[in-house]
Design a protein around this motif. Structure first.
Motif, short mmCIF file in Angstrom:
data_model
loop_
_atom_site.label_atom_id
_atom_site.label_comp_id
_atom_site.label_asym_id
_atom_site.label_seq_id
_atom_site.Cartn_x
_atom_site.Cartn_y
_atom_site.Cartn_z
N TRP A 30 0.84 -1.20 0.00
CA TRP A 30 0.00 0.00 0.00
C TRP A 30 0.87 1.24 0.00
CZ3 TRP A 30 -4.70 -1.27 -1.23
CH2 TRP A 30 -5.20 -2.52 -0.87
N GLN A 31 0.42 2.27 -0.70
CA GLN A 31 1.17 3.52 -0.78
C GLN A 31 1.08 4.27 0.55
OE1 GLN A 31 2.75 2.61 -3.55
NE2 GLN A 31 2.56 4.62 -4.48
N SER A 32 2.18 4.89 0.95
CA SER A 32 2.16 5.76 2.12
C SER A 32 1.52 7.09 1.74
CB SER A 32 3.58 6.00 2.62
OG SER A 32 4.29 6.79 1.68
N ASP A 33 1.17 7.89 2.75
CA ASP A 33 0.58 9.20 2.47
C ASP A 33 1.48 10.03 1.56
OD1 ASP A 33 -1.51 11.35 3.24
OD2 ASP A 33 0.42 12.31 3.61
N GLU A 34 2.80 9.98 1.79
CA GLU A 34 3.74 10.77 0.99
C GLU A 34 3.77 10.33 -0.48
OE1 GLU A 34 4.63 9.29 3.93
OE2 GLU A 34 4.40 11.14 5.08
N TYR A 171 9.32 9.72 -2.83
CA TYR A 171 9.10 10.86 -3.72
C TYR A 171 9.43 12.16 -3.00
CZ TYR A 171 6.46 7.20 -6.09
OH TYR A 171 6.09 6.03 -6.69
N GLU A 172 10.29 12.94 -3.62
CA GLU A 172 10.73 14.21 -3.04
C GLU A 172 10.29 15.36 -3.95
OE1 GLU A 172 14.90 16.65 -2.24
OE2 GLU A 172 14.97 14.63 -3.07
N PRO A 173 9.42 16.28 -3.45
CA PRO A 173 9.06 17.43 -4.28
C PRO A 173 10.27 18.34 -4.42
CG PRO A 173 7.84 17.43 -2.18
CD PRO A 173 8.77 16.27 -2.15
N VAL A 174 10.63 18.68 -5.66
CA VAL A 174 11.80 19.55 -5.89
C VAL A 174 11.40 20.94 -6.36
CG1 VAL A 174 13.48 17.70 -6.24
CG2 VAL A 174 12.21 18.55 -8.19
#
Length: 196
Positions: A30-34, A171-174
């Protein structure tokens, strides 16, 4: 090299609704919130220079913030085996319009064209090959087929960097850019019910 994609981030209440779906498929990742997002364009690996060109092209993009609602669930897979569970979004047109603008920005940055058809969704789980044809997957899809939500706005375009690891992707927002405000979602709901 850096691995990039362009996406939208659902609001917290919608992410909470999606978290409520994450059960009853043993072995699913399952995907995490992030990790919850709406992909507009997977870019893949590029060098830093091309990543900067892409960010510059996206920064000049002008488009209304899409207003959508959760709408059903489904699965993606190959050879009759599911590998992904997802939640759908409707209407598709505002997201497809924005995805087309993102595609133009990608081409201005020198990226090869995307050849796959755009299908808006939020991935909620990745499935190992052993689970691909399991009855629990079909049951999960049946149980959540009626997934729906009130309309919500996706107000920011986000360029993410994906870091692959043993536990899956992080996943890191850049970079992040505001989209143009559209009509009030509450007003859209009232109008769709015939209240003016």
């Amino acid at each position: 090299m850096i691995r990039l994609f362009v996406a939208l981030r659902p609001p917290l209440a919608i992410r909470d609704s999606l978290a409520d779906l994450m059960d009853h498929v043993p072995g699913a990742r399952w995907q995490s919130d992030e990790q919850l997002h709406v992909t507009l364009r997977f870019v893949g690996e590029v060098d830093r220079h091309q990543g900067e060109d892409l960010a510059a092209a996206l920064a000049s993009l002008h488009a209304p913030a899409p207003q959508v609602a959760l709408s059903g669930v489904g699965q993606f897979g190959r050879g009759g085996r599911a590998d992904t569970l997802w939640a759908g979004l409707a209407p598709a047109a505002p997201l497809a319009h924005l995805a087309a603008k993102v595609e133009q920005a990608c081409r201005r940055a020198g990226l090869p064209p995307e050849t796959r058809a755009y299908r808006p969704h939020v991935t909620v789980a990745r499935l190992p090959r052993s689970l691909g044809g399991a009855p629990e997957v079909e049951r999960w899809c049946r149980d959540h087929a009626g997934l729906a939500s009130a309309p919500f706005t996706l107000p920011h375009l986000i360029l993410y960097q994906s870091h692959l690891g043993h536990e899956g992707a992080m996943y890191e927002p850049v970079a992040r850019w505001p989209l143009e405000p559209g009509p009030d979602p509450e007003r859209l709901t009232m109008e769709s019910q015939g209240e003016h």
